[in-house]
Design a protein around this motif. Structure first.
Motif, short mmCIF file in Angstrom:
data_model
loop_
_atom_site.label_atom_id
_atom_site.label_comp_id
_atom_site.label_asym_id
_atom_site.label_seq_id
_atom_site.Cartn_x
_atom_site.Cartn_y
_atom_site.Cartn_z
N GLU A 196 -2.84 -6.00 8.96
CA GLU A 196 -2.03 -5.33 8.10
C GLU A 196 -1.26 -5.23 8.73
O GLU A 196 -0.44 -5.58 7.71
CB GLU A 196 -2.60 -3.49 8.59
CG GLU A 196 -2.25 -2.95 6.78
CD GLU A 196 -2.76 -1.70 7.55
OE1 GLU A 196 -2.81 -1.16 8.40
OE2 GLU A 196 -3.12 -1.29 6.51
N ARG A 206 1.29 2.04 11.93
CA ARG A 206 1.70 0.95 10.87
C ARG A 206 3.18 1.59 10.71
O ARG A 206 4.42 1.74 9.94
CB ARG A 206 0.92 1.79 9.66
CG ARG A 206 1.07 1.14 8.36
CD ARG A 206 -0.14 1.22 7.17
NE ARG A 206 -1.11 2.45 7.84
CZ ARG A 206 -2.35 2.59 7.62
NH1 ARG A 206 -2.90 1.98 6.69
NH2 ARG A 206 -2.93 4.30 7.64
N ASP A 263 -0.24 5.14 0.66
CA ASP A 263 -0.43 5.31 2.19
C ASP A 263 0.36 7.05 2.28
O ASP A 263 1.00 6.97 0.97
CB ASP A 263 0.62 4.20 2.74
CG ASP A 263 0.56 4.22 4.00
OD1 ASP A 263 -0.05 4.97 4.71
OD2 ASP A 263 1.06 3.23 4.64
N HIS A 264 0.63 7.24 3.20
CA HIS A 264 1.47 8.52 3.92
C HIS A 264 2.43 8.34 3.14
O HIS A 264 3.79 7.50 2.43
CB HIS A 264 1.87 8.19 5.48
CG HIS A 264 0.52 8.44 6.23
ND1 HIS A 264 -0.15 9.86 6.06
CD2 HIS A 264 -0.43 7.94 6.56
CE1 HIS A 264 -1.13 9.86 6.46
NE2 HIS A 264 -1.53 8.67 7.24
N HIS A 285 5.93 7.03 5.08
CA HIS A 285 6.47 5.91 4.79
C HIS A 285 7.13 5.51 3.59
O HIS A 285 8.16 4.37 4.13
CB HIS A 285 5.18 5.01 4.76
CG HIS A 285 3.68 5.15 5.89
ND1 HIS A 285 3.14 4.64 6.67
CD2 HIS A 285 4.36 5.79 7.25
CE1 HIS A 285 2.48 5.15 7.86
NE2 HIS A 285 3.53 5.76 7.99
N HIS A 329 0.56 -0.95 0.02
CA HIS A 329 -0.81 -0.16 -0.62
C HIS A 329 1.17 1.60 0.28
O HIS A 329 0.73 2.17 0.50
CB HIS A 329 -1.17 -0.08 0.87
CG HIS A 329 -2.22 -0.96 0.59
ND1 HIS A 329 -2.77 -1.09 1.89
CD2 HIS A 329 -2.73 -1.88 -0.10
CE1 HIS A 329 -3.89 -2.59 1.67
NE2 HIS A 329 -3.08 -2.73 0.56
N ASP A 377 -1.95 4.95 12.34
CA ASP A 377 -0.65 5.84 11.15
C ASP A 377 0.34 5.10 12.31
O ASP A 377 1.20 5.17 12.01
CB ASP A 377 -0.69 7.16 11.24
CG ASP A 377 -1.92 7.19 10.29
OD1 ASP A 377 -2.59 6.13 9.31
OD2 ASP A 377 -2.15 8.86 10.35
#
Lengths: 148, 544, 219
Positions: free
Chosen positions: C195, C30, A75-76, A79, A71, C27
């Protein structure tokens, strides 16, 4: 990045970003095709280019996995930056190490041609000339190590 | 403002009022299962201080042995084991986790205005991993010792019959601990800043801890793989580092220093952050060049990855690589220089108070500058050929690691001690201890610069008689240092029992731990969530 | 104290006390995983560095040695891992859509594929052991022209070995995920562990994507 964007949002639900099934299946198909390509290419000898062809295909595959399955594309950005930084530093590690391992022994030829005398390493060089001028008439007790 | 509680007239004062993170829950289980970053920080502090005492004990033994040539108190083998343990304990069990683990854990969330770090349970895991790693590392003391030096260079480390495996495994585990701390800090700083806490309103110690965390994450895994390969080399003789089988021992050094050179920035960067805080607060002056200091931290962290080869100038590394590494080494000096100039500029015109933390900050400026400049001598390829593996190197890295990091750690400890414990310590005794420390340090290590330039090799058990006076001088300095540390231990422990109650803001600081959190803070740090409206260094300079 | 350690039912998910919102918590998790993946990349990176150095030194030996690896088995394993990556990605997707049973099924398939991978790896390893194609001092195979095939197998066993350990750890984590999923802990409101594990699993795949051509195809 925006921890304080919306303090009132506490308790508000996270809404996942779901990609369509077809995106995953297409990515999977592309990865299988690329695997076939890289195996196929290995039966042809491109000489020194073998490595680079294999690495190129692998990198395309890796990028596909990272962008879609992981992703990163959605994604941001940060990342992706994290991921990119790790690759940059890995490259530094490998390249700088190979500065050494690929260039060893360059001085060996010179040393063979003009071997240095360990007792008098500067004999016959400009440095010795200068040293003599500086020390003038001073008698130097040999060129050996200073007496303890 | 800036009321420094007169300490000695409040002997036997009552316990701090109200509930705080220390007395919120009782019992050892509540500590071992806590996820409160402050309690974890405090446990880290206790642990690293024990490690420091142990490493210091080995150091005193070493210096005592070197008081005279030949056998003084231990055999040559014992000496090898003592300096190995001194190095390994100080590096991996003390300096690397010291500031991030102890002070960082305590401070990061408070300075950000957050309730905790992003992953509180990982934080506790990091502490547990530290303990497990420490047990494996220290187990070597009873299982045959270790005599490779803290760097575990092959081929010796893959052939010696001392307990290399348990130590390398211990350090492998410690690496995980270090990574988890770094990971936690980065995410915390990105995600948990209080309303109004922009990046440029963060106190500078946070910037330096951020830079430290980057290094921890990028470099530590390479140490892990290095140690795994070393273990495989020892157990299975895989040959990657064994020239007889086609391997390359110099490759080990590349692997090792790709971690361990950036690791010296893991050690020094948090110290630099502390100094930025101490100087601004105790001179009551807005820090000069905030952005320059902030970005120089990040620059040091990144450029620090390009210079590891300067540890290997005499290792058989190629001339080309040595030249490149030598050149790049000089670049790292630039951001360090930027910092020192900015600190000195901050002091200029400030209302400097010679409190204990400020005294340590002054020591730091002096010692770190010497350490940094002598680093340039060693970074220069041709000069290093002569100074390599002499006491000059030993003196250089003690000036940076001890004169820099340990001094900053002590300064930070004195600065935040009232916040952490709620007690004031004796300023007078602290000043005496700082003086003893400073004098003892220079006596111990400056003499080693001279020894080194005269050709005294490092790690030698025996030496020529001509070096004896300087060695004796250095040993004498180590005793002064020891007395200084004992004195610190005395008044800090005494403050816990009978120190004056610390006010919320004893030094007149402007960052959140002083303005918004009690001394000691409550369990989730703040009574009310802080809202930040200005930077951490907005002192009323006109008034003073 | 985060919400993840309580055996909460789907509708009991609470944002951990120190986060502003569920989004921030997601976030943060992640970002934490990505930072962890950086350490994985550099961990394997050390081995890639060793590979690069020794291959450039002993090019002929490496080419000779790599012919003793089974290209077909390597290719099959590549396909197996790519398929497991797909099923894991789909497992994350179904968790995002709160399809609990489908998620369990997909994680189960991923687990099965990882077993297939390790089984094939086992046969490869036992073949190498049998032939004496081992690292360094234990290299006993005969008929090699070069002297440094042992180094190739040292790199091969370290790389595939550490990769295999990652697969094993992944299998343990998948069993843990399955248990939690069957207890109904994951839904579109909270699926961070699925995830996060997915990212880890893709990275393991990604490492193999490089290992396979470098070791099996070009040597």
């Amino acid at each position: 990045m925006d921890a304080h964007a919306n303090p009132a949002a506490h308790g508000k639900d996270h809404v996942p970003h779901v990609l369509p099934l077809s995106t995953y299946l297409k990515t999977w198909g592309a990865l299988l095709v690329l695997t076939a390509v890289t195996v196929g290419a290995s039966y042809v000898n491109f000489g020194a280019a073998n490595l680079w062809i294999a690495l190129l295909i692998a990198s395309v595959k890796a990028a596909t996995v990272a962008l879609v399955f992981m992703h990163l594309y959605y994604d941001h950005k940060f990342h992706a930056v994290i991921f990119g930084v790790s690759l940059v530093f890995l490259a530094i590690f490998i390249i700088f190490t190979m500065f050494d391992t690929q260039t060893r022994g360059r001085a060996d030829g010179i040393e063979r041609e003009r071997p240095a005398d360990i007792k008098a390493p500067f004999a016959g060089t400009q440095a010795e000339q200068k040293l003599k001028e500086q020390r003038g008439a001073l008698k130097i007790p040999g060129e050996s190590a200073p007496t303890p | 403002m800036s009321v420094i509680a007169a300490d000695d007239d409040l002997e036997g004062a009552p316990r701090p009022r109200g509930t705080n993170y220390i007395n919120a829950e009782r019992g050892i289980v509540s500590w071992l299962t806590t996820v409160d970053h402050k309690r974890i920080g405090l446990m880290y502090l206790g642990s690293v201080l024990v490690a420091f005492a142990l490493g210091g004990f080995f150091a005193l033994l070493l210096r005592l042995e070197l008081l005279s040539p030949g056998h003084t108190i231990m055999s040559a083998n014992q000496y090898n084991q003592a300096f190995t343990l001194h190095g390994a304990v100080m590096t991996f069990l003390f300096i690397i986790p010291s500031i991030p683990g102890a002070l960082g854990n305590f401070l990061v969330p408070i300075l950000l205005g957050a309730k905790d770090v992003a992953f509180p349970r990982l934080n506790l895991l990091s502490l547990y991993l530290y303990w497990i790693g420490a047990i494996f590392t220290l187990s070597s003391i009873v299982t045959g010792g270790l005599d490779t030096g803290w760097t575990f260079y092959v081929p010796y480390a893959s052939t010696t019959n001392t307990s290399v495996l348990s130590v390398t495994f211990g350090i492998f585990v410690l690496g995980f601990s270090s990574v988890l701390t770094g990971l936690n800090f980065i995410v915390t700083m990105h995600k948990l800043r209080a309303p109004g806490m922009t990046w440029y309103r963060m106190p500078l110690i946070l910037w330096s801890l951020y830079a430290t965390s980057i290094v921890q994450i990028l470099a530590t895994p390479v140490l892990a793989i290095t140690l795994l390969l070393l273990m495989a080399e020892r157990v299975f003789h895989i040959g990657i580092f064994d020239p007889a089988l086609g391997g390359d021992p110099v490759l080990y050094q590349h692997f090792f220093w790709f971690y361990s050179h950036p690791a010296v920035y893991i050690m020094i960067l948090p110290g630099m952050g502390i100094i930025s805080e101490l100087i601004a607060v105790h001179a009551q002056r807005k820090i000069f060049g905030y952005k320059a200091i902030a970005f120089s931290s990040v620059a040091i962290a990144l450029v620090g990855f390009l210079v590891w080869g300067h540890h290997m100038f005499v290792s058989g590394q190629s001339e080309v690589a040595a030249t490149i590494f030598s050149f790049l080494t000089f670049i790292v000096a630039v951001p360090s220089g930027i910092k020192v100039f900015n600190w000195v500029s901050t002091l200029y015109g400030g209302s400097i108070k010679f409190t204990a933390p400020m005294l340590f900050a002054m020591c730091f400026l002096f010692l770190f500058t010497i350490g940094g400049l002598t680093g340039l001598f060693l970074g220069m390829l041709s000069v290093d050929m002569h100074l390599h593996d002499t006491y000059f190197v030993v003196a250089h890295f003690h000036y940076v690691m001890m004169g820099g990091t340990v001094t900053a750690f002590l300064g930070g400890l004195h600065h935040w001690w009232p916040k952490m414990t709620g007690r004031m310590y004796s300023q007078k005794l602290a000043a005496v201890a700082a003086a003893l420390y400073f004098i003892g340090f220079n006596v111990t290590f400056f003499s080693q610069f001279i020894l080194g330039t005269r050709g005294m090799p490092r790690r030698y058990y025996n030496y020529l008689d001509q070096f004896q006076p300087l060695h004796a001088f250095s040993t004498f300095g180590s005793w002064l240092l020891g007395v200084g540390f004992l004195l610190m231990l005395y008044y800090l422990l005494k403050s816990l029992k009978s120190g004056a109650i610390a006010p919320q803001n004893p030094w007149g600081g402007k960052s959140l731990e002083w303005t918004d959190a009690a001394s000691p803070p409550v369990t989730e740090n703040f009574e009310h969530r802080p809202v930040v409206t200005e930077g951490p260094y907005e002192f009323n300079e006109g008034k003073s | 104290m985060s919400a993840t350690d309580k055996p909460a039912r789907e509708n009991e998910f609470q944002v951990a006390h120190h986060f502003d919102s569920a989004d921030v918590q997601f976030d943060a998790g992640r970002m934490g995983i990505w930072l962890f993946l950086v350490t994985e990349i550099l961990l394997f990176g050390g081995l890639f560095c060793a590979f690069a150095v020794f291959r450039s030194w002993y090019y002929a030996d490496f080419v000779e040695a790599h012919h003793h690896l089974n290209r077909v088995m390597g290719a099959v394993n590549t396909v197996v891992l790519i398929c497991s990556s797909l099923t894991m990605a789909l497992a994350v997707r179904s968790a995002q859509m709160s399809k609990t049973k489908l998620t369990s099924l997909l994680i189960g398939v991923t687990l099965a594929l990882s077993c297939v991978f390790l089984t094939i790896k086992f046969f490869e390893y036992s073949h190498k052991f049998h032939e004496g194609l081992l690292p360094g001092r234990y290299f006993t195979a005969e008929g090699f022209h070069g002297h440094h095939a042992g180094i190739f197998f040292a790199v091969y066993f370290m790389m595939t070995g550490i990769h295999g350990i990652h697969i094993l750890i992944g299998m343990g984590l998948m069993i843990w995920l399955l248990r939690r999923n069957m207890r109904g802990e994951f839904s579109s409101r909270y699926y961070a562990p699925v995830e996060g594990f997915g990212l880890y699993w893709h990275l393991v795949d990604l490492v193999w994507i490089y290992l396979f051509p470098l070791l099996y195809l070009i040597g």
